[in-house]
Design an enzyme around this catalytic site. Structure first.
Site, PDB file in Angstrom:
ATOM      1  N   ARG A  38       0.829  -1.198   0.000  1.00 33.88           N
ATOM      2  CA  ARG A  38       0.000   0.000   0.000  1.00 33.88           C
ATOM      3  C   ARG A  38       0.869   1.255   0.000  1.00 33.88           C
ATOM      4  O   ARG A  38       2.016   1.234   0.413  1.00 33.88           O
ATOM      5  CB  ARG A  38      -0.910   0.014   1.231  1.00 33.88           C
ATOM      6  CG  ARG A  38      -2.009  -1.027   1.223  1.00 33.88           C
ATOM      7  CD  ARG A  38      -2.887  -0.901   2.460  1.00 33.88           C
ATOM      8  NE  ARG A  38      -2.112  -1.061   3.701  1.00 33.88           N
ATOM      9  CZ  ARG A  38      -1.738  -0.075   4.486  1.00 33.88           C
ATOM     10  NH1 ARG A  38      -2.057   1.181   4.175  1.00 33.88           N
ATOM     11  NH2 ARG A  38      -1.025  -0.299   5.571  1.00 33.88           N
ATOM     12  N   LYS A 179      -8.564  -2.544   0.697  1.00 35.36           N
ATOM     13  CA  LYS A 179      -8.392  -1.701   1.869  1.00 35.36           C
ATOM     14  C   LYS A 179      -9.150  -0.373   1.744  1.00 35.36           C
ATOM     15  O   LYS A 179      -9.581   0.190   2.763  1.00 35.36           O
ATOM     16  CB  LYS A 179      -6.909  -1.435   2.119  1.00 35.36           C
ATOM     17  CG  LYS A 179      -6.144  -2.675   2.598  1.00 35.36           C
ATOM     18  CD  LYS A 179      -6.746  -3.301   3.849  1.00 35.36           C
ATOM     19  CE  LYS A 179      -5.872  -4.428   4.396  1.00 35.36           C
ATOM     20  NZ  LYS A 179      -6.509  -5.102   5.559  1.00 35.36           N
ATOM     21  N   HIS A 198     -10.452  -4.616  12.031  1.00 37.04           N
ATOM     22  CA  HIS A 198      -9.364  -5.241  11.289  1.00 37.04           C
ATOM     23  C   HIS A 198      -9.006  -6.517  12.028  1.00 37.04           C
ATOM     24  O   HIS A 198      -8.097  -6.546  12.868  1.00 37.04           O
ATOM     25  CB  HIS A 198      -8.166  -4.284  11.216  1.00 37.04           C
ATOM     26  CG  HIS A 198      -7.060  -4.777  10.343  1.00 37.04           C
ATOM     27  ND1 HIS A 198      -5.738  -4.610  10.657  1.00 37.04           N
ATOM     28  CD2 HIS A 198      -7.080  -5.438   9.169  1.00 37.04           C
ATOM     29  CE1 HIS A 198      -4.989  -5.155   9.712  1.00 37.04           C
ATOM     30  NE2 HIS A 198      -5.780  -5.658   8.806  1.00 37.04           N
ATOM     31  N   SER A 216      -0.226  -6.648  10.241  1.00 43.06           N
ATOM     32  CA  SER A 216       0.416  -7.561   9.306  1.00 43.06           C
ATOM     33  C   SER A 216       1.614  -8.246   9.959  1.00 43.06           C
ATOM     34  O   SER A 216       2.436  -7.608  10.620  1.00 43.06           O
ATOM     35  CB  SER A 216       0.887  -6.786   8.069  1.00 43.06           C
ATOM     36  OG  SER A 216       1.546  -7.631   7.164  1.00 43.06           O
ATOM     37  N   LYS A 220      -2.560 -13.211  12.125  1.00 41.88           N
ATOM     38  CA  LYS A 220      -4.025 -13.107  12.083  1.00 41.88           C
ATOM     39  C   LYS A 220      -4.649 -14.130  11.136  1.00 41.88           C
ATOM     40  O   LYS A 220      -5.607 -14.827  11.482  1.00 41.88           O
ATOM     41  CB  LYS A 220      -4.376 -11.671  11.677  1.00 41.88           C
ATOM     42  CG  LYS A 220      -5.838 -11.326  11.623  1.00 41.88           C
ATOM     43  CD  LYS A 220      -6.044  -9.815  11.711  1.00 41.88           C
ATOM     44  CE  LYS A 220      -5.146  -9.037  10.785  1.00 41.88           C
ATOM     45  NZ  LYS A 220      -5.445  -9.216   9.369  1.00 41.88           N
ATOM     46  N   THR A 221      -4.099 -14.215   9.912  1.00 43.98           N
ATOM     47  CA  THR A 221      -4.638 -15.152   8.923  1.00 43.98           C
ATOM     48  C   THR A 221      -4.263 -16.589   9.282  1.00 43.98           C
ATOM     49  O   THR A 221      -5.099 -17.497   9.241  1.00 43.98           O
ATOM     50  CB  THR A 221      -4.113 -14.800   7.519  1.00 43.98           C
ATOM     51  OG1 THR A 221      -4.580 -13.492   7.166  1.00 43.98           O
ATOM     52  CG2 THR A 221      -4.602 -15.791   6.488  1.00 43.98           C
ATOM     53  N   ASP A 235      -9.728 -11.230   7.673  1.00 41.88           N
ATOM     54  CA  ASP A 235      -9.117  -9.899   7.726  1.00 41.88           C
ATOM     55  C   ASP A 235     -10.036  -8.758   8.162  1.00 41.88           C
ATOM     56  O   ASP A 235      -9.611  -7.879   8.887  1.00 41.88           O
ATOM     57  CB  ASP A 235      -8.535  -9.557   6.359  1.00 41.88           C
ATOM     58  CG  ASP A 235      -7.577  -8.380   6.397  1.00 41.88           C
ATOM     59  OD1 ASP A 235      -6.795  -8.275   7.360  1.00 41.88           O
ATOM     60  OD2 ASP A 235      -7.608  -7.556   5.480  1.00 41.88           O
ATOM     61  N   ARG A 301       1.822 -12.071  -1.674  1.00 40.89           N
ATOM     62  CA  ARG A 301       0.422 -12.261  -1.271  1.00 40.89           C
ATOM     63  C   ARG A 301      -0.287 -13.283  -2.144  1.00 40.89           C
ATOM     64  O   ARG A 301       0.030 -13.447  -3.330  1.00 40.89           O
ATOM     65  CB  ARG A 301      -0.332 -10.935  -1.398  1.00 40.89           C
ATOM     66  CG  ARG A 301       0.106  -9.868  -0.415  1.00 40.89           C
ATOM     67  CD  ARG A 301      -0.607  -9.997   0.902  1.00 40.89           C
ATOM     68  NE  ARG A 301      -0.148  -9.019   1.880  1.00 40.89           N
ATOM     69  CZ  ARG A 301      -0.738  -8.839   3.051  1.00 40.89           C
ATOM     70  NH1 ARG A 301      -1.797  -9.568   3.382  1.00 40.89           N
ATOM     71  NH2 ARG A 301      -0.275  -7.960   3.911  1.00 40.89           N
TER      72      ARG A 301
END
Length: 499
Positions: A38, A179, A198, A216, A220-221, A235, A301
């Protein structure tokens, strides 16, 4: 305009147009050039009568005037209309009451495939009368002109709530699409008493829901993709009067150095047709992937439809969370691998949103650096953090949710001295917490942050549970803990607008 093409046709079109390569295993691989993540300094929100007193203005939400945004839109739209472009009509949000109808217009076929992976596809009958509430215009080949457009560079990500549109230009990085829509929902939903988060979310077979906040690289994932629980989403979620609902219909996982042993569900998606891989290194002759190669970026990704996860809960909704997990990757080696938080501590850690950046992940970073991102997602919070903090406090109290702080970072010393927490340990800790076993105690109090640490957990060495015991030099631990505590206090006290 190529309207609502299916995923297979979009990938065929992307190959025909030379946008990427099909891997030997079937995933479609694209390289996004110089923008492999980003561009937060290039994100703007249009200031108008609706937003001027409600947006969290500052370096995260920069102001753009309506006239500038209108001129940029006219030029970008004229650019797109001179080319073949792709449109997808989609829902953002699994809740029928709170979902948003969006239309995503893209210059590239693969970006249209990305949008189709990441959001929810309406039924044929719903598409027949589909009228978008917001439109996303995404044109990486169109470059903004800072002198003319008021941007900082050729990249622009502009949210215009009054005009009901999002403009994205100058960057191939697909994450800007998801996002920016997330930011859009995070502005709209709190006005309806719905919290945007988030976080990932999963649930047990008995319906008990857990949500996982984290920046990140905190897991989390990975940790929400638990084979023993149903995945709601990885997410972005909302928490409304009925419970939790996924904003998306797909996942966008980091895959650098992905382990087929520790992360089998996510690894499997990289070997599957329909998955889009960003900036993963591929041999152009054999088309074999190298998930360990970070020469293009650490931020490799995979975008894939959530149906690729075998235990996904395809409805994308769940009840009110019983457990709230706040994930941090503490590279200082100070925080316990798990601790039970009081409601006051939960709010303190939510507002701080701490993790740490380690050497080698960004240019110029030579040692661990504390990162504070309010609500564990400041770049996507359109309103002041206090708005989300108030909603979380109220919902936790009303639904009697227990909050846990989980450190997936270092133990026994800081980065370069200690060791990274084993995923197997973290999974064992989470299993104990989510099953209710950990709640029984006993706990001891950690002296610096006042955290409640369990004395024993099956499958985890007892010396790991208390971080000070894991260090060979207790005095060095005390010094590092005081250093981290001061960083927390300075961040919290120096940002009164967070509270």
């Amino acid at each position: 305009m190529h309207h609502n093409l299916p995923l297979s046709v979009l990938i065929e079109e992307a190959i025909r147009r030379g946008e990427g390569l099909l891997s030997a295993q079937g995933a479609f691989v694209v390289h996004t050039g110089k923008y492999t993540g980003r561009s937060p300094s290039d994100k703007f929100t249009v200031e108008d009568n609706m937003t001027q007193d409600t947006v969290w203005w500052g370096p995260i939400n920069q102001k753009m005037q309506p006239a500038q945004a209108q001129k940029l839109y006219e030029r970008l739209w004229a650019y797109l209309k001179q080319r073949d472009y792709f449109a997808q009509d989609l829902y953002a949000g699994a809740s029928k009451q709170h979902r948003l109808k969006i239309r995503v217009l893209t210059e590239r076929a693969w970006h249209s495939a990305f949008a189709k992976n990441m959001f929810l596809t309406p039924s044929a009958s719903e598409l027949a009368g589909f009228e978008p509430e917001f439109t996303v215009y995404q044109a990486p080949g169109f470059k903004a002109d800072p002198a003319m457009d008021g941007t900082r560079s050729e990249v622009g990500v502009i949210l215009d709530f009054a005009a009901k549109r999002i403009l994205i230009c100058g960057t191939e990085y697909a994450g800007e699409i998801k996002k920016s829509v997330f930011t859009l929902l995070n502005y709209i939903l709190p006005g309806k008493g719905v919290m945007g988060m988030h976080c990932s979310a999963n649930m047990a077979n008995n319906g008990d829901v857990a949500i996982f906040f984290g920046l990140s690289g905190t897991g989390k994932t990975t940790l929400s993709a638990d084979p023993e629980r149903l995945l709601i989403g990885d997410d972005e979620h909302g928490w409304d009067e009925s419970g939790v609902f996924n904003f998306e219909g797909g996942c966008y996982a980091k895959v650098i150095k992905l382990s087929p042993k520790d992360e089998p569900e996510i690894f499997k998606t990289t070997q599957t047709f329909g998955t889009l891989l960003e900036n993963v290194v591929i041999n152009p002759e054999t088309r074999e992937l190298d998930l360990n190669d970070d020469r293009l970026t650490e931020n490799t990704r995979a975008s894939y439809d959530i149906t690729q996860i075998s235990n996904a809960h395809l409805e994308g909704t769940g009840g009110h969370p019983k457990h709230i997990i706040m994930l941090t990757c503490d590279a200082f080696g100070v925080l316990p691998p798990i601790s039970k938080l009081t409601p006051e501590q939960a709010m303190y850690h939510f507002i701080n949103g701490y993790t740490a950046r380690v050497a080698g992940t960004e240019r110029g970073v030579k040692e661990p650096t504390a990162v504070f991102s309010a609500c564990f997602g400041a770049p996507f919070m359109a309103r002041p953090p206090s708005v989300y903090g108030k909603l979380l406090t109220e919902k936790m109290a009303h639904h009697n949710a227990q909050c846990w702080l989980v450190n997936t970072g270092w133990s026994g010393g800081p980065y370069g001295v200690g060791n990274r927490m084993k995923i197997s340990w973290t999974r064992a800790l989470l299993h104990s917490a989510l099953s209710g076993e950990l709640q029984k105690g006993p706990f001891v109090k950690e002296p610096f942050f006042g955290l409640a640490i369990p004395s024993q957990v099956a499958g985890v060495p007892s010396e790991i549970l208390d971080p000070k015991r894991a260090w060979s030099d207790p005095a060095a631990y005390d010094a590092k803990a005081k250093e981290l505590l001061k960083l927390f206090k300075d961040n919290y006290e120096g940002n009164v607008n967070l509270r």
